[in-house]
Motif scaffolding. Structure first.
Motif, PDB file in Angstrom:
ATOM      1  N   TYR A  58       0.813  -1.214   0.000  1.00  0.00           N
ATOM      2  CA  TYR A  58       0.000   0.000   0.000  1.00  0.00           C
ATOM      3  C   TYR A  58       0.851   1.271   0.000  1.00  0.00           C
ATOM      4  N   ARG A  59       2.114   1.147   0.344  1.00  0.00           N
ATOM      5  CA  ARG A  59       2.995   2.310   0.236  1.00  0.00           C
ATOM      6  C   ARG A  59       3.365   2.590  -1.215  1.00  0.00           C
ATOM      7  N   PHE A  61       1.212   1.226  -3.965  1.00  0.00           N
ATOM      8  CA  PHE A  61       0.012   1.160  -4.798  1.00  0.00           C
ATOM      9  C   PHE A  61      -1.217   1.474  -3.954  1.00  0.00           C
ATOM     10  N   ASP A  62      -2.186   2.177  -4.567  1.00  0.00           N
ATOM     11  CA  ASP A  62      -3.414   2.527  -3.850  1.00  0.00           C
ATOM     12  C   ASP A  62      -4.301   1.319  -3.598  1.00  0.00           C
ATOM     13  N   GLY A  63      -4.124   0.281  -4.372  1.00  0.00           N
ATOM     14  CA  GLY A  63      -4.940  -0.914  -4.232  1.00  0.00           C
ATOM     15  C   GLY A  63      -4.667  -1.874  -5.370  1.00  0.00           C
ATOM     16  N   ALA A  66      -4.680  -0.404  -9.007  1.00  0.00           N
ATOM     17  CA  ALA A  66      -3.464   0.335  -9.355  1.00  0.00           C
ATOM     18  C   ALA A  66      -2.321  -0.616  -9.663  1.00  0.00           C
TER      19      ALA A  66
END
Length: 207
Positions: A58-59, A61-63, A66
């Motif tokens: 998550y650092r 990619f937003d999810g 992404a």
């Protein structure tokens, strides 16, 4: 040994990404999709495959969406670069066209995630290859293929040639049982020599 002769002797596969988290995450996503499919793959699966925590992902990619977009970008660049490299090693336009198509077709056929989705989750990918989104993808792939032709064609014509090859390969990927095996050098040479390469000839420099 010529490039085409070498292609006749070996299948050719592309390698995985490097050791960074971004590369590990995209490679892990592809590995998971090839095994489980896209809909069943979670970020927890990707984190385990990549050897990192979900929080680490998550650092970067937003999810999941992404990460999927990033993996698509990485794979497009990797596969098109391999095909262009093979084409640029050739001395003649017909041979370069064959090398480009055969290299790309072999990588697509051997691409585990793509083949899994086509077989088991076609709804997740066909919409991206059909008209609309598919046309935007064709532009990207065609532009990426264009440098394969810059020894013989002017810039605008290289993009036209790249677009044509992108459309040929899209049709090949979407056909359940292609009538022509574009992974075979001889078959590809016959097909492209009859229906594709002649269309490039009027645009060649110094004809």
């Amino acid at each position: 040994m010529t490039v085409l002769a070498d292609l006749e002797l070996r299948p050719g596969r592309a390698g995985d990404g490097g050791p960074g988290v971004d590369q590990r995450a995209t490679a892990a996503l592809l590995a998971c999709v090839a095994r489980f499919g896209l809909s069943k793959t979670t970020l927890d699966d990707v984190a385990r495959e990549a050897g990192c925590s979900r929080a680490t992902l998550y650092r970067y990619f937003d999810g999941k969406a992404a990460l999927v977009r990033r993996a698509v970008d990485v794979e497009l660049e990797r596969l098109t670069s391999r095909a262009v490299e093979a084409a640029r090693a050739c001395d003649a336009l017909p041979d370069a066209t064959v090398a480009l198509v055969v290299t790309a077709a072999r990588d697509l056929v051997a691409h585990g995630p793509l083949q899994f989705l086509l077989a088991h989750e076609p709804e997740s990918i066909l919409g991206q290859l059909a008209f609309g989104p598919g046309d935007r993808l064709l532009v990207r792939v065609g532009d990426a293929f264009a440098p394969a032709f810059d020894c013989w064609l002017d810039l605008a014509d290289t993009r036209r040639a790249g677009d044509w090859i992108a459309r040929v390969l899209r049709s090949y990927v979407l056909m359940p049982e292609p009538s022509i095996d574009l992974t075979d050098v001889a078959a590809a040479r016959d097909f492209l020599g009859e229906l594709v390469v002649p269309a490039f000839e009027p645009f060649r420099r110094n004809r």
